[in-house]
Design a protein around this motif. Sequence first.
Motif, PDB file in Angstrom:
ATOM      1  N   PHE A   2      -8.512 -11.762   7.541  1.00 29.63           N
ATOM      2  CA  PHE A   2      -8.756 -13.051   8.447  1.00 29.63           C
ATOM      3  C   PHE A   2      -9.889 -13.088   9.169  1.00 29.63           C
ATOM      4  O   PHE A   2     -10.485 -11.884   9.625  1.00 29.63           O
ATOM      5  N   PRO A   3     -10.591 -14.166   9.229  1.00 32.93           N
ATOM      6  CA  PRO A   3     -11.863 -14.054  10.123  1.00 32.93           C
ATOM      7  C   PRO A   3     -11.791 -13.264  11.276  1.00 32.93           C
ATOM      8  O   PRO A   3     -12.760 -12.503  11.722  1.00 32.93           O
ATOM      9  N   ASN A   4     -10.805 -13.622  12.275  1.00 34.47           N
ATOM     10  CA  ASN A   4     -10.743 -12.907  13.416  1.00 34.47           C
ATOM     11  C   ASN A   4     -10.850 -11.323  13.235  1.00 34.47           C
ATOM     12  O   ASN A   4     -11.305 -10.518  14.084  1.00 34.47           O
ATOM     13  N   ALA A  58     -19.431  -5.577   1.118  1.00 31.91           N
ATOM     14  CA  ALA A  58     -19.114  -5.240  -0.470  1.00 31.91           C
ATOM     15  C   ALA A  58     -17.628  -5.427  -0.714  1.00 31.91           C
ATOM     16  O   ALA A  58     -17.172  -5.876  -1.750  1.00 31.91           O
ATOM     17  N   MET A  59     -16.837  -4.652  -0.032  1.00 30.16           N
ATOM     18  CA  MET A  59     -15.555  -4.295  -0.176  1.00 30.16           C
ATOM     19  C   MET A  59     -14.330  -5.360   0.344  1.00 30.16           C
ATOM     20  O   MET A  59     -13.246  -5.042   0.117  1.00 30.16           O
ATOM     21  N   ASN A  60     -14.795  -6.221   1.160  1.00 27.19           N
ATOM     22  CA  ASN A  60     -13.798  -6.933   1.788  1.00 27.19           C
ATOM     23  C   ASN A  60     -14.026  -8.324   1.383  1.00 27.19           C
ATOM     24  O   ASN A  60     -14.983  -9.055   1.050  1.00 27.19           O
ATOM     25  N   THR A  61     -12.959  -9.084   1.388  1.00 27.37           N
ATOM     26  CA  THR A  61     -12.854 -10.648   1.383  1.00 27.37           C
ATOM     27  C   THR A  61     -12.347 -11.303   2.689  1.00 27.37           C
ATOM     28  O   THR A  61     -11.384 -10.571   3.358  1.00 27.37           O
ATOM     29  N   GLU A  69     -10.242 -17.829  -0.219  1.00 27.11           N
ATOM     30  CA  GLU A  69     -11.013 -16.585  -0.100  1.00 27.11           C
ATOM     31  C   GLU A  69     -12.312 -16.572  -0.401  1.00 27.11           C
ATOM     32  O   GLU A  69     -12.494 -16.880  -1.564  1.00 27.11           O
ATOM     33  N   VAL A  70     -13.050 -15.766   0.615  1.00 29.77           N
ATOM     34  CA  VAL A  70     -14.393 -15.890   0.311  1.00 29.77           C
ATOM     35  C   VAL A  70     -14.980 -14.381   0.475  1.00 29.77           C
ATOM     36  O   VAL A  70     -14.452 -13.836   1.173  1.00 29.77           O
ATOM     37  N   PRO A  71     -16.084 -14.112  -0.256  1.00 31.39           N
ATOM     38  CA  PRO A  71     -16.596 -12.788   0.005  1.00 31.39           C
ATOM     39  C   PRO A  71     -16.948 -12.405   1.566  1.00 31.39           C
ATOM     40  O   PRO A  71     -17.626 -13.408   1.918  1.00 31.39           O
TER      41      PRO A  71
END
Length: 127
Positions: A2-4, A58-61, A69-71
Amino acid sequence: MFPNEFIWQVDQKYGNLSEEIKTFNMEKPGLFNKKKKEGMEIARRINLFKEWFKWFLAMNTVVLPEGYEVPAREFYIQMTLKIEAIPPYRPLHPKFLSIAALFTYEELSDLFGNIFSSKVQMLMRGR
């Protein structure tokens, strides 16, 4: 994630590094060799952080509140370039801008493209 959580993880890694950089820059010059050795260690730590950051992006969304869901790379670009809606129009996430400042223009261009690099430079100059 999540963003947080994304912001928290980046803040944890960068927070320690930024404190070391501030301490190094605020210290009174002592013995030249000691200062040079500390400077080389901080440069090494900055390079390690930069490598970790590239890997992390590179490894997370990131899952946005709308459910998309965005890179992580795209999320970082959006957060770095966001500015306040009212004057003086400062960056909304200045730590993200500080992280971008660790990279050269060429490194930023390779990671995110020329447009992002140019916008980051304009934000750092206060335009």
